[in-house]
Design an enzyme around this catalytic site. Structure first.
Site, mmCIF file in Angstrom:
data_model
loop_
_atom_site.group_PDB
_atom_site.id
_atom_site.type_symbol
_atom_site.label_atom_id
_atom_site.label_comp_id
_atom_site.label_asym_id
_atom_site.label_seq_id
_atom_site.Cartn_x
_atom_site.Cartn_y
_atom_site.Cartn_z
ATOM 1 N N ASP A 1 7.535 38.865 2.658
ATOM 2 C CA ASP A 1 7.810 37.576 3.251
ATOM 3 C C ASP A 1 7.806 37.776 4.777
ATOM 4 O OD1 ASP A 1 8.960 34.911 3.602
ATOM 5 O OD2 ASP A 1 10.845 35.964 4.051
ATOM 6 N N ASP B 1 9.269 35.116 7.728
ATOM 7 C CA ASP B 1 10.477 34.671 8.439
ATOM 8 C C ASP B 1 11.749 35.217 7.795
ATOM 9 O OD1 ASP B 1 8.685 33.268 9.908
ATOM 10 O OD2 ASP B 1 9.301 31.282 9.219
ATOM 11 N N ASP C 1 13.950 37.579 1.726
ATOM 12 C CA ASP C 1 15.337 37.252 2.094
ATOM 13 C C ASP C 1 15.845 35.952 1.467
ATOM 14 O OD1 ASP C 1 13.674 35.589 3.781
ATOM 15 O OD2 ASP C 1 15.471 35.179 4.952
HETATM 16 MG MG LIG Z 1 12.157 34.214 4.547
#
Ligand SMILES: [Mg+2]
Length: 277
Positions: A10, A12, A219
């Protein structure tokens, strides 16, 4: 038999800092890993946003856009792609989600509009300055973030119960709502895990004498599907969100630090990466 590591990451809050959208603090480590492993960006970001980042990483690896909605495989990468592909710029594109106009059509059905869609504040309805203050992106980045081909990000203004009802209706109509870092995303029947499987199977078919190990790093909730799919899962701690609940415990690594340092922290704990250091 050759061994190769595929890292699905991923962006961001995982590779890129949640605030500065940069990974410069770990750039040397990133470059080292990138020279030994295939790093696949698997993000809710758009093609226009990812291609900008690719100018910095300067590699030739495939990437996945808009929460598993399409695989972008550089033309000069020797992979035979089964099924239907589209050529966009210098990429062979495999679509797994649905075109955004289909999602808009679905949302404009009268029954939906009244009860559910009126509680969605879509990214395309927001002014650029509003998006700047919500995301911290600059104006030119906002333009790229708005160029969506397969997804409608939105902020939900209704109750959780109503959102859960909306999710079920989407499912029945072969659409899906995923929760990303800042937005919900309305997409086709796909996710980051499905995209991981699709790309891995292309690699496996084309490299029959290679043993692939997969690593996924994320995240947020929308990363869960790929974290579950991978041989090794790395969860990067977030400043703004509580740690995601993750049922599997085998080969799962959780960082103490946030991104981008947390990206490095989880990777160096993983046995296949330890062997490279
Ligand atoms: Mg993310």
């Amino acid at each position: 038999m050759e061994d190769k590591i595929l890292i699905f990451t991923d962006l961001d809050g995982t590779l890129l800092s949640e605030n500065s959208y940069s990974y410069y603090k770990i750039i040397d480590f990133y470059n080292y890993i990138s020279s030994h492993c295939i790093i696949i960006f698997n993000s809710s970001k758009t093609y226009s946003e990812i291609i900008e980042l690719k100018r910095l990483t300067n590699d030739n690896y495939p990437f996945i856009v808009e929460n598993g909605s399409a695989l972008y495989i550089p033309e000069n990468v020797s992979l035979n792609i089964p099924g239907k592909i589209t050529k966009i710029n210098n990429f062979n594109v495999v679509q797994l989600g649905v075109p955004v106009n289909k999602i808009i059509n679905f949302c404009s059905s009268k029954k939906l509009s009244k009860k559910y869609v009126s509680n969605c504040y879509f990214l395309y309805q927001m002014s650029s300055s509003e998006i700047v203050s919500l995301t911290g992106l600059n104006i030119s980045e906002v333009k790229k973030a708005k160029k969506r081909n397969y997804s409608l990000p939105f902020i939900w203004r209704g109750s959780i119960e109503l959102l859960n009802e909306f999710k079920l209706i989407c499912q029945k109509n072969n659409f899906k709502i995923l929760k990303g870092g800042r937005f919900f995303h309305l997409i086709g029947e796909t996710d980051k895990g499905k995209a991981l499987r699709a790309l891995l199977s292309i690699y496996k078919q084309c490299h029959k004498n290679t043993r692939f190990t997969t690593i996924a790093l994320g995240d947020s909730q929308n990363d869960k599907d790929m974290l579950i799919e991978a041989d090794f899962a790395g969860i990067v701690k977030s400043e703004s969100k509580s740690l995601m609940n993750f049922r599997r415990s085998k080969n799962v690594f959780i960082s103490e630090k946030i991104s981008p340092e947390g990206w490095k922290e989880v990777l160096v704990k993983m046995p296949p990466i330890k062997n490279l250091l």
